[in-house]
Write an enzyme that holds these catalytic residues in place. Structure first.
Site, mmCIF file in Angstrom:
data_model
loop_
_atom_site.group_PDB
_atom_site.id
_atom_site.type_symbol
_atom_site.label_atom_id
_atom_site.label_comp_id
_atom_site.label_asym_id
_atom_site.label_seq_id
_atom_site.Cartn_x
_atom_site.Cartn_y
_atom_site.Cartn_z
ATOM 1 N N LYS A 144 31.393 32.912 36.391
ATOM 2 C CA LYS A 144 30.609 33.695 37.365
ATOM 3 C C LYS A 144 29.884 34.865 36.712
ATOM 4 O O LYS A 144 28.794 35.240 37.156
ATOM 5 C CB LYS A 144 31.475 34.192 38.510
ATOM 6 C CG LYS A 144 32.697 34.976 38.127
ATOM 7 C CD LYS A 144 33.906 34.180 38.465
ATOM 8 C CE LYS A 144 35.128 34.627 37.719
ATOM 9 N NZ LYS A 144 36.248 33.726 37.906
ATOM 10 N N GLY A 163 50.376 33.214 36.466
ATOM 11 C CA GLY A 163 49.250 32.550 35.811
ATOM 12 C C GLY A 163 47.948 32.618 36.605
ATOM 13 O O GLY A 163 46.971 31.960 36.263
ATOM 14 N N GLU A 188 44.107 37.141 34.847
ATOM 15 C CA GLU A 188 43.842 37.217 33.407
ATOM 16 C C GLU A 188 44.867 38.182 32.788
ATOM 17 O O GLU A 188 45.340 39.094 33.472
ATOM 18 C CB GLU A 188 42.458 37.826 33.163
ATOM 19 C CG GLU A 188 41.350 37.253 34.005
ATOM 20 C CD GLU A 188 40.757 35.998 33.411
ATOM 21 O OE1 GLU A 188 40.825 35.847 32.187
ATOM 22 O OE2 GLU A 188 40.254 35.177 34.179
ATOM 23 N N ASP A 231 34.792 41.417 39.445
ATOM 24 C CA ASP A 231 34.779 39.961 39.634
ATOM 25 C C ASP A 231 34.198 39.606 41.014
ATOM 26 O O ASP A 231 33.343 38.719 41.118
ATOM 27 C CB ASP A 231 36.219 39.443 39.494
ATOM 28 C CG ASP A 231 36.343 37.963 39.787
ATOM 29 O OD1 ASP A 231 36.084 37.165 38.879
ATOM 30 O OD2 ASP A 231 36.704 37.608 40.932
ATOM 31 N N LYS A 285 30.629 37.563 42.095
ATOM 32 C CA LYS A 285 30.571 36.428 43.024
ATOM 33 C C LYS A 285 29.585 36.718 44.154
ATOM 34 O O LYS A 285 28.843 35.832 44.604
ATOM 35 C CB LYS A 285 31.961 36.144 43.573
ATOM 36 C CG LYS A 285 32.893 35.581 42.505
ATOM 37 C CD LYS A 285 34.327 35.585 42.949
ATOM 38 C CE LYS A 285 35.236 34.970 41.886
ATOM 39 N NZ LYS A 285 36.644 35.200 42.152
ATOM 40 N N GLY A 332 43.196 29.999 39.668
ATOM 41 C CA GLY A 332 44.196 29.148 39.021
ATOM 42 C C GLY A 332 43.521 28.027 38.256
ATOM 43 O O GLY A 332 42.584 27.391 38.758
#
Ligand code: NAP
Length: 436
Positions: free
Chosen positions: A117, A198, A201, A212, A216, A314
């Site tokens: 992204k 998980g 990051e 982030d 988007k 994920g």
């Protein structure tokens, strides 16, 4: 003639059944968490798609942890492209060399699919134009709410894609942390937990500081509004300052705090957006789920709102979406829409919103009536005030304001802090009607 009530048996026609003998050959740029998950999914027996062979993967260093051994790795991107894969998947992350490699792949006429992204938010214009000129598809479904395929649907349906407002929870890591705060966990514990699972990051700064989600939002501006917005121009706040007490108080005030992304371009004279925690009035669909789940509400000028939710992060979820994009990209090379340049616009914070404000002091907070008087002298009216809570040697109090412009509230709170040495923290509030 058939007798009454009987049905003629159709004449039997032998239709050749397609047999898929040769696997689809794809190359990967990147064999980290997502690239490895993709390679494992492609190699798994019994997956629901056609056979896929990974011809090779570009990596930075020849030795890497947890890489699938079956995938040949290289540090030479040209050799991967020279082998003419049917499609390439870019999962390098970052801007360079991802940008140059995606451009080169497109110029060679090879379809490319990306989950990056940051790349699309920063260089989408150049990449989409190159794709249009070369005729090679560029797919990016995994960039926004990876587990909910909706971007490609709207790319194919311009008459349905008449969206003028987007409100969403677009970052699973920050949503997970906020949900755990709601259950009483400490911020650092919630962050470690989501990293251990998980989903985040190792360096989760861009998740928790809103970068982030802003990237988007820039992608959604382009797709739905045909608008070019720099992610860095979007008013962005992180969740770092949020506490369990804020979330508990938000409930008493009739809402829930969520890490939101908001964009509206219904008024041609004002394009507005923000990313950050916001108090969402109880009853809104985005307030009805927690954890790493993402959700998005699309308000359409064609009438009605749409709501999608599902996993947004994920490696496994992302890998499945990337592989579906690969299959779509190679099965149809027809451009989904006629390419047209996006119009560059500047974005501002939405006009007047109501605010949820926390005051905090390590001595004594001023009387609520004195606070109300000072704020009123700056044109800010509070509509509901909590009682004072003492915790950890601090006094805390929350209140809600009537709708007012963000800069007027900032000036009033700065004057309050200067006069009384208390600290103020605030988040916008969205009514159900604002948010859909
Ligand atoms: N992780 C997720 O759940 C998720 C979800 C949605 C989207 N995404 C996006 O997917 C992309 C990949 O994420 P990831 O988590 O898989 O990243 P990652 O684990 O850091 O893997 C990156 C891979 O790219 C390779 N690489 C990086 N820079 C390179 C360079 N200059 N030259 C050659 N190879 C290079 C790395 O090589 P080495 O192995 O040698 O280091 C590694 O194999 C990102 O854009 C991310 O935003 C991730």
């Amino acid at each position: 003639m058939p007798s009454a009530g009987s049905i003629d048996a159709p004449e039997r026609v032998d239709v050749p059944v397609a047999t898929i003998s040769t696997p689809t050959r794809i190359a990967l740029f990147g064999l980290g968490r997502v690239g490895s998950a993709l390679a494992r999914l492609a190699a798994a027996s019994g997956h629901s798609g056609p056979p896929i062979q990974i011809s090779g993967a570009l990596v930075r260093t020849s030795a890497g942890r947890d890489r699938p051994r079956s995938v040949p790795t290289t540090t030479d991107a040209q050799s991967l492209l020279d082998a003419r894969p049917e499609a390439v998947v870019e999962v390098l992350g970052g801007l360079e060399p991802a940008r140059s490699l995606v451009l080169e792949t497109l110029r060679r006429g090879i379809p490319i699919v990306t989950a990056n992204k940051s790349l699309l938010a920063a260089h989408g214009e150049e990449l989409f134009e190159t794709a249009a000129r070369s005729g090679a598809p560029l797919r990016y479904e995994a960039c926004v709410i990876a587990g909910v395929p909706f971007l490609g649907t709207f790319e194919q349906r311009p008459f349905a894609a008449t969206v003028t407002r987007v409100v969403g929870i677009l970052n699973g890591t920050s949503h997970f942390i906020v949900s755990r705060l709601e259950e009483g966990a400490a911020y650092t514990d919630a962050l470690s937990e989501v990293q251990r699972l998980g989903f985040a990051e190792p360096d989760a700064s861009n998740d928790v500081n809103g970068t982030d989600a802003a990237e988007k939002l820039a992608i959604l501006f382009r797709l739905f509004g045909k608008l070019r917005v720099a992610a860095s121009d979007i008013d962005t706040a992180g969740i770092e300052g949020l506490t369990t007490l804020d979330i508990a108080q938000a409930k008493i005030f009739g809402g829930t705090i969520k890490p939101l992304a908001f964009a509206d371009w219904s008024d041609p004279k004002r394009t507005s957006a923000f990313v950050g925690p916001a108090l969402l009035q109880t009853g809104h669909p985005l307030g009805s789920f927690g954890g790493v789940t993402n959700g998005i509400c699309l308000r359409r000028s064609a009438g009605g709102s749409l709501f999608y939710s599902g996993p947004g992060t994920g490696p496994d979820v992302t890998a499945a979406t990337l592989l579906d994009d690969v299959l779509e990209a190679i099965s149809s090379r027809t451009p989904r829409r006629v390419w047209e340049p996006a119009r560059a616009v500047s974005v501002r914070f939405p006009g007047a919103l109501s605010w949820f404000v926390r005051l905090q002091s390590n001595t004594r907070l001023p009387e609520a009536t004195d606070v109300a008087d000072l704020l009123a002298s700056h044109g800010i009216w509070s509509c509901r005030v909590s009682s004072t809570v003492t915790r950890d040697g601090l006094e805390w109090r929350w209140f809600r304001t009537y709708p007012c412009p963000a800069d007027r509230l900032s000036a009033a709170l700065a004057a309050l802090s200067a006069a009384t040495s208390c600290e103020a923290w605030r988040v916008p509030t969205l009514e159900v009607a604002d948010a859909d």
